[in-house]
Design a protein around this motif. Sequence first.
Motif, mmCIF file in Angstrom:
data_model
loop_
_atom_site.group_PDB
_atom_site.id
_atom_site.type_symbol
_atom_site.label_atom_id
_atom_site.label_comp_id
_atom_site.label_asym_id
_atom_site.label_seq_id
_atom_site.Cartn_x
_atom_site.Cartn_y
_atom_site.Cartn_z
ATOM 1 N N ALA A 171 -12.123 -0.777 -7.402
ATOM 2 C CA ALA A 171 -12.553 -2.128 -7.769
ATOM 3 C C ALA A 171 -13.919 -2.312 -7.135
ATOM 4 C CB ALA A 171 -11.569 -3.171 -7.254
ATOM 5 N N ARG A 172 -14.939 -2.482 -7.970
ATOM 6 C CA ARG A 172 -16.321 -2.534 -7.493
ATOM 7 C C ARG A 172 -16.978 -3.846 -7.924
ATOM 8 N NH1 ARG A 172 -18.308 0.893 -3.964
ATOM 9 N NH2 ARG A 172 -20.208 1.294 -5.122
ATOM 10 N N ASN A 173 -18.099 -4.185 -7.277
ATOM 11 C CA ASN A 173 -18.836 -5.369 -7.698
ATOM 12 C C ASN A 173 -19.565 -5.072 -9.008
ATOM 13 O OD1 ASN A 173 -20.963 -3.769 -6.856
ATOM 14 N ND2 ASN A 173 -21.861 -5.275 -5.506
ATOM 15 N N ALA A 174 -20.157 -6.099 -9.602
ATOM 16 C CA ALA A 174 -20.775 -5.969 -10.918
ATOM 17 C C ALA A 174 -21.892 -4.932 -10.933
ATOM 18 C CB ALA A 174 -21.306 -7.327 -11.375
ATOM 19 N N ALA A 175 -22.637 -4.827 -9.840
ATOM 20 C CA ALA A 175 -23.741 -3.875 -9.771
ATOM 21 C C ALA A 175 -23.283 -2.472 -9.401
ATOM 22 C CB ALA A 175 -24.781 -4.362 -8.758
ATOM 23 N N ASP A 176 -22.005 -2.307 -9.128
ATOM 24 C CA ASP A 176 -21.428 -1.028 -8.707
ATOM 25 C C ASP A 176 -22.085 -0.511 -7.419
ATOM 26 O OD1 ASP A 176 -19.732 1.138 -8.732
ATOM 27 O OD2 ASP A 176 -20.816 2.231 -10.299
ATOM 28 N N SER A 177 -22.429 -1.457 -6.540
ATOM 29 C CA SER A 177 -23.088 -1.084 -5.288
ATOM 30 C C SER A 177 -22.198 -1.304 -4.065
ATOM 31 C CB SER A 177 -24.386 -1.885 -5.122
ATOM 32 O OG SER A 177 -24.111 -3.271 -5.095
ATOM 33 N N ALA A 178 -21.041 -1.942 -4.251
ATOM 34 C CA ALA A 178 -20.139 -2.207 -3.131
ATOM 35 C C ALA A 178 -18.723 -2.397 -3.665
ATOM 36 C CB ALA A 178 -20.574 -3.460 -2.367
ATOM 37 N N ASN A 179 -17.748 -2.213 -2.785
ATOM 38 C CA ASN A 179 -16.368 -2.460 -3.166
ATOM 39 C C ASN A 179 -16.122 -3.944 -3.379
ATOM 40 O OD1 ASN A 179 -15.628 0.258 -3.005
ATOM 41 N ND2 ASN A 179 -15.176 0.114 -0.827
ATOM 42 N N ALA A 180 -15.181 -4.261 -4.237
ATOM 43 C CA ALA A 180 -14.763 -5.641 -4.480
ATOM 44 C C ALA A 180 -13.260 -5.719 -4.252
ATOM 45 C CB ALA A 180 -15.109 -6.064 -5.907
ATOM 46 N N SER A 181 -12.757 -6.946 -4.145
ATOM 47 C CA SER A 181 -11.317 -7.099 -3.988
ATOM 48 C C SER A 181 -10.646 -6.786 -5.323
ATOM 49 C CB SER A 181 -10.973 -8.521 -3.548
ATOM 50 O OG SER A 181 -11.348 -9.430 -4.571
ATOM 51 N N GLY A 182 -9.397 -6.435 -5.266
ATOM 52 C CA GLY A 182 -8.685 -6.184 -6.506
ATOM 53 C C GLY A 182 -7.338 -5.561 -6.237
ATOM 54 N N PHE A 183 -6.313 -6.097 -6.851
ATOM 55 C CA PHE A 183 -4.957 -5.565 -6.759
ATOM 56 C C PHE A 183 -4.912 -4.226 -7.482
ATOM 57 C CE2 PHE A 183 -0.965 -5.005 -9.042
ATOM 58 C CZ PHE A 183 -0.051 -5.047 -8.012
ATOM 59 N N MET A 184 -4.398 -3.197 -6.823
ATOM 60 C CA MET A 184 -4.260 -1.881 -7.452
ATOM 61 C C MET A 184 -2.825 -1.407 -7.313
ATOM 62 S SD MET A 184 -7.596 0.184 -6.234
ATOM 63 C CE MET A 184 -9.207 -0.579 -6.287
ATOM 64 N N LYS A 185 -2.273 -0.931 -8.428
ATOM 65 C CA LYS A 185 -0.911 -0.428 -8.408
ATOM 66 C C LYS A 185 -0.854 0.829 -9.260
ATOM 67 C CE LYS A 185 3.844 -2.051 -8.863
ATOM 68 N NZ LYS A 185 4.678 -3.206 -9.213
ATOM 69 N N TYR A 186 -0.311 1.900 -8.691
ATOM 70 C CA TYR A 186 -0.157 3.154 -9.424
ATOM 71 C C TYR A 186 1.164 3.796 -9.036
ATOM 72 C CZ TYR A 186 -0.724 7.731 -11.408
ATOM 73 O OH TYR A 186 -0.504 8.863 -12.143
ATOM 74 N N TYR A 187 1.888 4.281 -10.027
ATOM 75 C CA TYR A 187 3.143 4.984 -9.804
ATOM 76 C C TYR A 187 3.033 6.329 -10.502
ATOM 77 C CZ TYR A 187 8.076 6.192 -9.806
ATOM 78 O OH TYR A 187 9.265 6.838 -9.626
ATOM 79 N N ASP A 188 3.544 7.393 -9.860
ATOM 80 C CA ASP A 188 3.503 8.715 -10.456
ATOM 81 C C ASP A 188 4.866 9.365 -10.349
ATOM 82 O OD1 ASP A 188 1.113 10.667 -11.376
ATOM 83 O OD2 ASP A 188 2.702 11.854 -10.432
ATOM 84 N N VAL A 189 5.197 10.191 -11.335
ATOM 85 C CA VAL A 189 6.505 10.822 -11.375
ATOM 86 C C VAL A 189 6.688 11.856 -10.274
ATOM 87 C CG1 VAL A 189 5.905 12.650 -13.026
ATOM 88 C CG2 VAL A 189 8.223 11.711 -13.007
ATOM 89 N N ASP A 190 5.565 12.435 -9.802
ATOM 90 C CA ASP A 190 5.642 13.392 -8.693
ATOM 91 C C ASP A 190 4.380 13.263 -7.830
ATOM 92 O OD1 ASP A 190 3.711 14.618 -10.270
ATOM 93 O OD2 ASP A 190 5.004 16.260 -10.888
ATOM 94 N N GLY A 191 4.079 14.232 -6.994
ATOM 95 C CA GLY A 191 2.955 14.136 -6.056
ATOM 96 C C GLY A 191 1.613 14.124 -6.744
ATOM 97 N N LEU A 192 0.618 13.573 -6.039
ATOM 98 C CA LEU A 192 -0.743 13.508 -6.559
ATOM 99 C C LEU A 192 -1.719 13.409 -5.408
ATOM 100 C CD1 LEU A 192 -1.997 10.221 -6.630
ATOM 101 C CD2 LEU A 192 0.215 10.115 -7.765
ATOM 102 N N ASP A 193 -3.001 13.664 -5.707
ATOM 103 C CA ASP A 193 -4.083 13.502 -4.733
ATOM 104 C C ASP A 193 -4.789 12.199 -5.009
ATOM 105 O OD1 ASP A 193 -3.646 16.005 -3.533
ATOM 106 O OD2 ASP A 193 -4.876 16.996 -5.048
ATOM 107 N N ILE A 194 -5.092 11.449 -3.925
ATOM 108 C CA ILE A 194 -5.801 10.165 -4.065
ATOM 109 C C ILE A 194 -7.161 10.296 -3.423
ATOM 110 C CG2 ILE A 194 -5.780 7.732 -3.433
ATOM 111 C CD1 ILE A 194 -2.758 7.844 -3.499
#
Length: 194
Positions: A171-194
């Motif tokens: 989740a980034r700001n409009a200029a893509d120059s800094a992080n922004a707040s934002g709810f993130m949810k991800y589910y995977d059936v098995d292991g993954l790299d983040i």
Amino acid sequence: NTGTAVTLQANNDITINEAITTNNAGGAGGALTLQAGRSILLNANITTDDAAIALKANDETGDLANRDAGAGTLTMAAGTTINAGSGNITITTGTLSTTPNQVDIANLTTTGDITITANFTNGSVSSTPLDQVSSTAITANKLTVKTLRDSGAAINFNHSSNNVSTVDLRARNAADSANASGFMKYYDVDGLDI
């Protein structure tokens, strides 16, 4: 079916009501690009025989004088699938209109990579799902999702059948120059790299 790339452009909407299937007996199908000045509505499956798929709603190459008012959305009907085989899938919402964008994805399948960039930079976003990216089942080597909005935006990939090796959610700001707040949810059936 001959491996030739096809680009379809519209100032307003592109609606797919019948399945698109490429089948090149001599190799991969041709890449498919859809660019809409307002919305892309997928009511049927797209299968490309290992060719890349690129979809862009609210595309900046559209002509505002020939575009209906309203949000630039990218919407897949429930149960529909984009299958690129080994090709990459790229989904983007642009910044042509000052109305917020919406991205609603159903099933995406590839052994390649999926990249989703959602520009929520213009106008004010009043409620979800207008300020989120959500999906049903995703299968890919790598999933990259980035939202661009100063006040943040939600990313919701919580389907129990997701199967991705590497995930990059931002989740980034409009200029893509800094992080922004934002709810993130991800589910995977098995292991993954983040």
